[in-house]
Write an enzyme that holds these catalytic residues in place. Structure first.
Site, PDB file in Angstrom:
ATOM      1  N   ALA A  93       6.273   9.580  10.375  1.00  0.00           N
ATOM      2  CA  ALA A  93       6.052   9.606   8.888  1.00  0.00           C
ATOM      3  C   ALA A  93       4.392   9.481   8.747  1.00  0.00           C
ATOM      4  O   ALA A  93       3.945   9.912   7.801  1.00  0.00           O
ATOM      5  CB  ALA A  93       6.597   8.282   8.340  1.00  0.00           C
ATOM      6  N   GLU A 118      15.032   2.131  18.436  1.00  0.00           N
ATOM      7  CA  GLU A 118      14.316   3.296  19.180  1.00  0.00           C
ATOM      8  C   GLU A 118      14.172   3.269  20.570  1.00  0.00           C
ATOM      9  O   GLU A 118      13.871   2.391  21.042  1.00  0.00           O
ATOM     10  CB  GLU A 118      13.060   3.436  18.469  1.00  0.00           C
ATOM     11  CG  GLU A 118      13.201   3.573  16.809  1.00  0.00           C
ATOM     12  CD  GLU A 118      11.994   3.931  16.067  1.00  0.00           C
ATOM     13  OE1 GLU A 118      10.963   3.918  16.618  1.00  0.00           O
ATOM     14  OE2 GLU A 118      12.085   3.590  14.794  1.00  0.00           O
ATOM     15  N   THR A 122      11.304   4.857   5.987  1.00  0.00           N
ATOM     16  CA  THR A 122      10.159   4.979   6.622  1.00  0.00           C
ATOM     17  C   THR A 122       9.489   3.689   6.998  1.00  0.00           C
ATOM     18  O   THR A 122       8.378   3.793   7.344  1.00  0.00           O
ATOM     19  CB  THR A 122       9.119   5.906   5.688  1.00  0.00           C
ATOM     20  OG1 THR A 122       8.844   5.298   4.510  1.00  0.00           O
ATOM     21  CG2 THR A 122       9.555   7.251   5.617  1.00  0.00           C
ATOM     22  N   ARG A 136      10.873   0.069   8.909  1.00  0.00           N
ATOM     23  CA  ARG A 136      11.337  -0.098  10.195  1.00  0.00           C
ATOM     24  C   ARG A 136      12.993  -0.103  10.178  1.00  0.00           C
ATOM     25  O   ARG A 136      13.538  -0.479   9.604  1.00  0.00           O
ATOM     26  CB  ARG A 136      10.837  -1.564  10.571  1.00  0.00           C
ATOM     27  CG  ARG A 136       9.280  -1.596  10.962  1.00  0.00           C
ATOM     28  CD  ARG A 136       8.998  -0.988  12.275  1.00  0.00           C
ATOM     29  NE  ARG A 136       7.578  -0.773  12.699  1.00  0.00           N
ATOM     30  CZ  ARG A 136       6.763  -0.124  12.581  1.00  0.00           C
ATOM     31  NH1 ARG A 136       6.997   1.050  11.850  1.00  0.00           N
ATOM     32  NH2 ARG A 136       5.590  -0.377  12.908  1.00  0.00           N
ATOM     33  N   ARG A 184       0.884  -1.226   0.028  1.00  0.00           N
ATOM     34  CA  ARG A 184      -0.017   0.034   0.092  1.00  0.00           C
ATOM     35  C   ARG A 184       0.763   1.263   0.014  1.00  0.00           C
ATOM     36  O   ARG A 184       0.585   1.981  -0.768  1.00  0.00           O
ATOM     37  CB  ARG A 184      -1.062   0.070   1.307  1.00  0.00           C
ATOM     38  CG  ARG A 184      -2.108  -0.795   1.156  1.00  0.00           C
ATOM     39  CD  ARG A 184      -2.894  -0.833   2.286  1.00  0.00           C
ATOM     40  NE  ARG A 184      -2.159  -1.439   3.384  1.00  0.00           N
ATOM     41  CZ  ARG A 184      -2.377  -2.562   3.960  1.00  0.00           C
ATOM     42  NH1 ARG A 184      -3.340  -3.330   3.750  1.00  0.00           N
ATOM     43  NH2 ARG A 184      -1.516  -3.232   5.024  1.00  0.00           N
ATOM     44  N   ILE A 185       1.708   1.320   0.908  1.00  0.00           N
ATOM     45  CA  ILE A 185       2.557   2.375   1.089  1.00  0.00           C
ATOM     46  C   ILE A 185       3.732   2.950  -0.201  1.00  0.00           C
ATOM     47  O   ILE A 185       3.582   3.815  -0.858  1.00  0.00           O
ATOM     48  CB  ILE A 185       3.304   2.815   2.348  1.00  0.00           C
ATOM     49  CG1 ILE A 185       2.331   2.439   3.491  1.00  0.00           C
ATOM     50  CG2 ILE A 185       3.976   3.977   2.468  1.00  0.00           C
ATOM     51  CD1 ILE A 185       2.776   2.331   4.841  1.00  0.00           C
ATOM     52  N   HIS A 200      10.315   8.909  13.954  1.00  0.00           N
ATOM     53  CA  HIS A 200       9.379   8.220  14.001  1.00  0.00           C
ATOM     54  C   HIS A 200       7.966   8.786  13.707  1.00  0.00           C
ATOM     55  O   HIS A 200       7.084   8.412  14.272  1.00  0.00           O
ATOM     56  CB  HIS A 200       9.176   7.073  14.534  1.00  0.00           C
ATOM     57  CG  HIS A 200       8.665   5.805  14.164  1.00  0.00           C
ATOM     58  ND1 HIS A 200       8.849   4.494  14.694  1.00  0.00           N
ATOM     59  CD2 HIS A 200       7.529   5.588  13.333  1.00  0.00           C
ATOM     60  CE1 HIS A 200       8.150   3.601  14.040  1.00  0.00           C
ATOM     61  NE2 HIS A 200       7.234   4.208  13.344  1.00  0.00           N
TER      62      HIS A 200
HETATM   63  C1  GLV Z   1       4.135   3.214  12.331  1.00  0.00           C
HETATM   64  O1  GLV Z   1       5.206   3.097  12.386  1.00  0.00           O
HETATM   65  C2  GLV Z   1       3.185   2.378  11.996  1.00  0.00           C
HETATM   66  O2  GLV Z   1       3.564   1.180  11.622  1.00  0.00           O
HETATM   67  O3  GLV Z   1       2.054   2.626  11.933  1.00  0.00           O
END
Ligand code: GLV
Length: 317
Positions: free
Chosen positions: A279, A259, A228, A230, A148-149, A277
Site C-alpha cells: 500500500a 505474512e 490496508t 495490519r 492520518r490515513i 503488502h
Molecule cells: C507499512 O505497512 C507501514 O506501516 O508503513
C-alpha cells in the site's frame, strides 16, 4: 539493515558503518540478535520481530523502523532498555490512501477477477451480466479509524459522493466532520450501514481480530471489506468463510495475519483481491520513507532527538 532505497544508503554511509542482515536467513528474533550484536543502531522493516531479545543487546541505542506501523517492535521493552524507536509517519499517508481506494474499487468492481477470467480465455464478448459489481459512487463508506490515513481515504471518498461513517476513540473536530460529511457511530451501526468498510487502525491488543465472525455477520451481503492496516486486525479464517458463503460481497487485502503466508482458503476464492503488502509502495514514497528512516537513525546515533521518536521517555530518563 535490509536493502533500502536511495537516498537512504548514501545518507547513512556518510555517518555510520553499514552492515546488512544476513541474506536468506529466516527473520527470527534470535538471528536478528546475532546480526545486530555489537551495533548501536538497527534499521528495521515490518517483517523484523524486534522484542526483548534484540532490545536487550548491550550498547543498542536506536531502532529505526522503515514504516509508520511499529507493531513489530516491543515499544515497552525498548523504553525499558533505553532504546529509542522511530517510524516514518506522514510521508506515506496519501500513497496508502490511494491504494486503499484501489482495493475498494478493485474488489467492488471485480477488476482482478476479470483479469484472471480474460487470461484464461473466458472473454467471449460483452455480456449484459458479466462480472457485475458494486458501485462506489454514492455508496456509504465505513472507516474504522480516521487517523492520518483514514482521513485521507475520507477525502478521496468525498470526491466519489460517498457518505462517510467512522469509528474512532475520539471524534474528528466538528469542522472536519462537516467538511467530509462524516458521522461518528458505534462499530455495529457502521457494519450494518456501510457498503464499503476500510480498516485504518494500528494493531494493538484491542484491535486484534476486531473483524471476526460476529462482525462479518453484521455486514451487508453486498458489502466490501478492505484491509490496508495490519493483517491480524481481521480474523482471516472467519473472513474466508464469510466470503465463501457469500455473507459479504468481496474483500481486498494488502496485509495478512502471518505474512508472508496467506490463509489457503483465501487463495482459492475469486471474490478477494490479494496484494503483497504494497500500500505504501510507490517509487517516491518508499524512497522518502528510506530517507526519513536514515535521518532518524543518524540523529539517534549522534545523541540528538530523532524527528519521529516514539518513546520520548527514553530521553527524559
Ligand atoms: C507499512 O505497512 C507501514 O506501516 O508503513
Amino acid at each position: 539493515m535490509h536493502k533500502i532505497l536511495d537516498p537512504g544508503p548514501a545518507l547513512l554511509a556518510e555517518v555510520v558503518e553499514l552492515v546488512s542482515y544476513p541474506e536468506g536467513q529466516p527473520l527470527e528474533e534470535s538471528s536478528l540478535r546475532r546480526a545486530a550484536e555489537g551495533y548501536q543502531g538497527i534499521l528495521s522493516q515490518v517483517m523484523d520481530p524486534i522484542g526483548e531479545e534484540v532490545l536487550s543487546l548491550p550498547g543498542l541505542k536506536i531502532v529505526s523502523n522503515v514504516a509508520v506501523g511499529f507493531d513489530n517492535i516491543d515499544l515497552e521493552a525498548a523504553t525499558r532498555h533505553g532504546v529509542m524507536v522511530t517510524n516514518t509517519p506522514g510521508v506515506l499517508t496519501d500513497t496508502t490512501a490511494d491504494f486503499a481506494f484501489a482495493l475498494l474499487m478493485a474488489a467492488g468492481r471485480r477488476v482482478a477477477e476479470g483479469d484472471r477470467e480474460l487470461r484464461r480465455g473466458e472473454f467471449h464478448g460483452w455480456g449484459i451480466d458479466t462480472l457485475l459489481g458494486q458501485d462506489l459512487h454514492g455508496a456509504t463508506l465505513g472507516l474504522i479509524g480516521v487517523g492520518r490515513i483514514g482521513g485521507a481515504v475520507a477525502r478521496r471518498a468525498k470526491g466519489f459522493d460517498m457518505q462517510i461513517l467512522y469509528t474512532d476513540a475520539v471524534s474528528l473536530p466538528p469542522e472536519v466532520e462537516q467538511e467530509l460529511g462524516a458521522r461518528r457511530v458505534e462499530l455495529p451501526e457502521l457494519l450494518r450501514e456501510a457498503d464499503f468498510v476500510s480498516l485504518h487502525v494500528p494493531l494493538t491488543d484491542e484491535t486484534r481480530h476486531l473483524i471476526s465472525t460476529e462482525e462479518l455477520g453484521q455486514m451487508k451481503r453486498t458489502a466490501v471489506l478492505v484491509n490496508t492496516s495490519r493483517g491480524p486486525v481481521v480474523d482471516e479464517a472467519a473472513l474466508a468463510a464469510a466470503l465463501a458463503e457469500g455473507q459479504i460481497f468481496a474483500a481486498g487485502l494488502d496485509v495478512f495475519e502471518r505474512e508472508p503466508e496467506v490463509h489457503p482458503a483465501l487463495l482459492g476464492l475469486e471474490n478477494v483481491v490479494l496484494t503483497p503488502h504494497i500500500a505504501s509502495g510507490s517509487v517516491r514514497t518508499r524512497s522518502e520513507m528510506c530517507a526519513i528512516a536514515a535521518r532518524n537513525l543518524i540523529a539517534g546515533l549522534r545523541g540528538e532527538r530523532p524527528p519521529n521518536l516514539l518513546n520520548q521517555e527514553v530521553l527524559d530518563k
